[in-house]
Design a protein around this motif. Structure first.
Motif, PDB file in Angstrom:
ATOM      1  N   LYS A   1      47.344  42.662  50.197  1.00 21.96           N
ATOM      2  CA  LYS A   1      48.171  43.866  50.189  1.00 21.96           C
ATOM      3  C   LYS A   1      49.270  43.820  51.240  1.00 21.96           C
ATOM      4  O   LYS A   1      50.073  44.741  51.337  1.00 21.96           O
ATOM      5  CB  LYS A   1      47.301  45.101  50.430  1.00 21.96           C
TER       6      LYS A   1
ATOM      7  N   PHE B   1      47.759  59.488  46.660  1.00 28.09           N
ATOM      8  CA  PHE B   1      47.411  58.212  46.026  1.00 28.09           C
ATOM      9  C   PHE B   1      48.289  57.092  46.567  1.00 28.09           C
ATOM     10  O   PHE B   1      47.803  56.000  46.902  1.00 28.09           O
ATOM     11  CB  PHE B   1      47.554  58.309  44.506  1.00 28.09           C
TER      12      PHE B   1
ATOM     13  N   GLN C   1      47.284  56.297  50.308  1.00 34.05           N
ATOM     14  CA  GLN C   1      45.972  55.680  50.510  1.00 34.05           C
ATOM     15  C   GLN C   1      45.824  54.363  49.760  1.00 34.05           C
ATOM     16  O   GLN C   1      45.358  53.369  50.333  1.00 34.05           O
ATOM     17  CB  GLN C   1      44.869  56.665  50.104  1.00 34.05           C
ATOM     18  N   GLU C   2      46.216  54.342  48.493  1.00 28.45           N
ATOM     19  CA  GLU C   2      46.056  53.115  47.704  1.00 28.45           C
ATOM     20  C   GLU C   2      47.205  52.136  47.925  1.00 28.45           C
ATOM     21  O   GLU C   2      46.990  50.926  47.984  1.00 28.45           O
ATOM     22  CB  GLU C   2      45.953  53.466  46.217  1.00 28.45           C
ATOM     23  N   GLY C   3      48.421  52.645  48.039  1.00 35.55           N
ATOM     24  CA  GLY C   3      49.578  51.772  48.172  1.00 35.55           C
ATOM     25  C   GLY C   3      49.794  51.251  49.577  1.00 35.55           C
ATOM     26  O   GLY C   3      50.178  50.091  49.768  1.00 35.55           O
TER      27      GLY C   3
ATOM     28  N   GLY D   1      47.448  51.810  52.283  1.00 35.16           N
ATOM     29  CA  GLY D   1      46.231  51.687  53.072  1.00 35.16           C
ATOM     30  C   GLY D   1      46.056  52.768  54.120  1.00 35.16           C
ATOM     31  O   GLY D   1      45.390  52.559  55.139  1.00 35.16           O
TER      32      GLY D   1
ATOM     33  N   ARG E   1      44.819  56.296  55.927  1.00 36.78           N
ATOM     34  CA  ARG E   1      43.555  57.012  56.059  1.00 36.78           C
ATOM     35  C   ARG E   1      43.865  58.488  56.264  1.00 36.78           C
ATOM     36  O   ARG E   1      44.631  58.840  57.165  1.00 36.78           O
ATOM     37  CB  ARG E   1      42.776  56.461  57.254  1.00 36.78           C
TER      38      ARG E   1
ATOM     39  N   TRP F   1      52.070  44.434  45.826  1.00 28.90           N
ATOM     40  CA  TRP F   1      50.932  45.343  45.679  1.00 28.90           C
ATOM     41  C   TRP F   1      51.398  46.696  45.140  1.00 28.90           C
ATOM     42  O   TRP F   1      50.797  47.254  44.215  1.00 28.90           O
ATOM     43  CB  TRP F   1      50.215  45.505  47.010  1.00 28.90           C
TER      44      TRP F   1
ATOM     45  N   LEU G   1      50.693  48.548  41.381  1.00 32.70           N
ATOM     46  CA  LEU G   1      50.097  49.857  41.145  1.00 32.70           C
ATOM     47  C   LEU G   1      50.909  50.686  40.156  1.00 32.70           C
ATOM     48  O   LEU G   1      50.483  51.766  39.748  1.00 32.70           O
ATOM     49  CB  LEU G   1      49.968  50.627  42.469  1.00 32.70           C
TER      50      LEU G   1
END
Length: 328
Positions: free
Chosen positions: A4, A173, A176-178, A180, A182, A244, A248
């Motif tokens: 990523k 989204f 957090q997903e793209g 990383g 928190r 990455w 997505l």
């Protein structure tokens, strides 16, 4: 799982302001930052200053960069689905100093607290919201103390940004997903995330739900924040981050662009904010000025060299430092 890439923290923050003099006075004379670089915006056909402010050598995460658009007459509109505020880190015990300093200069400031941190909210003369955050964590960035603000109280650099949006879920989204990120906390319509690695700075991203606010503009235009750049460290990491995010389904990502001092790719996020993923060249800001001469030349990008006469028509700036060739 594919790599990523690595996002360390903020690289720089970029915005569109009014006049160059007004912006210079605000950042150098009032906020006490160093004028690190005076050059020209790479994009477009209209000569526009690109002014960089930061610490002594313009370390990543300390840099604020401005495009003064008043002379061109381009106006932006602040609103939702847009970066809302620039949040800057200062020592937690420095906020009283800053409240007094801003007040003495006629700048209205409001003391607030959010996510357990004391803050001071005020605005750039063009209207862009600024927030000084009393950072409870140790901040080892070298402050610039060569101006009117001593090192004990000086701005360390980016703390992060706040993005205004109508619906937080798509941006949640993406973060957090793209990237990383928190999620740290929520307070009503406010949401806070942490991105990056321990050695990075400017790692706090905040969202605020403002569904009734009209849409803000995304083009260049006075009074708006244009983008937040994140430090990805290297070309390999930048490529991995880009692949990455595209994988997505976020395909609104630019090709790599050479910005002279760093290489960049840009992505329009689902929350409307424009994010950049950048890494500095080995020479960085020293590619066209020596370390002890930063900010003392008008540095013309190579592809603008044949248009020096046009650039000379940009408004003159009365500076603290001696600029040796301000009118090329």
């Amino acid at each position: 799982m594919p790599a990523k890439g690595t996002i360390h923290g903020t690289h720089h923050l970029t915005f569109c302001v009014g006049t160059a003099q007004e912006d210079y006075d605000f950042h150098v004379r009032l906020l006490g930052l160093k004028s690190v670089k005076k050059t020209v915006l790479f994009d477009g056909e209209i000569p526009i200053y690109h002014l960089y402010y930061g610490n002594r050598v313009g370390d990543a995460s300390t840099i604020l960069t401005a495009f003064p658009y008043r002379q061109a007459g381009w106006m932006g509109k602040r609103g939702t689905n847009q970066l809302k505020s620039l949040n800057l880190s200062v020592p937690a015990d420095a906020l009283g100093y800053w409240a007094d300093r801003l007040g003495a200069h006629g700048i209205e400031a409001r003391e607030t607290e959010r996510f357990g941190t004391p803050r001071l909210e005020f605005a750039h003369p063009c209207g862009i919201p600024y927030v000084l955050v009393g950072n409870p964590e140790p901040d080892d960035r070298e402050p610039w103390d060569g101006g009117e603000v001593d090192g004990a109280h000086a701005i360390r650099g980016a703390y992060g940004t706040t993005t205004s949006l109508r619906d937080p879920e798509p941006m949640d989204f993406f973060l957090q997903e793209g990237m990383g990120a928190r999620k740290l906390a929520s307070e009503g319509p406010h949401h806070q995330y942490e991105i990056g690695t321990a050695e990075g700075h400017g790692r706090i991203l905040e969202l605020v739900e403002e569904p009734d606010l009209p849409q803000g503009t995304w083009q260049f235009g006075e009074g708006t924040i244009h983008h937040q750049a994140f430090d990805v460290g290297s070309a390999e990491s930048q490529e991995a981050v880009k692949d990455w995010i595209v994988g997505l389904g976020f395909t609104d990502v630019s090709d790599v662009k050479d910005r002279g001092y760093f290489f960049s790719v840009y992505c329009r996020t689902p929350g409307g904010a424009l994010f950049e993923f950048a890494y500095s060249t080995p020479q960085g800001f020293f590619i066209d000025e020596a370390e002890d001469e930063l900010g003392t030349h008008m540095c013309i990008p190579p592809h603008w060299e044949n248009r020096r006469a046009e650039i000379a028509q940009l408004e003159p700036i009365r500076t603290v430092e001696t600029v040796v060739d301000a009118t090329p």
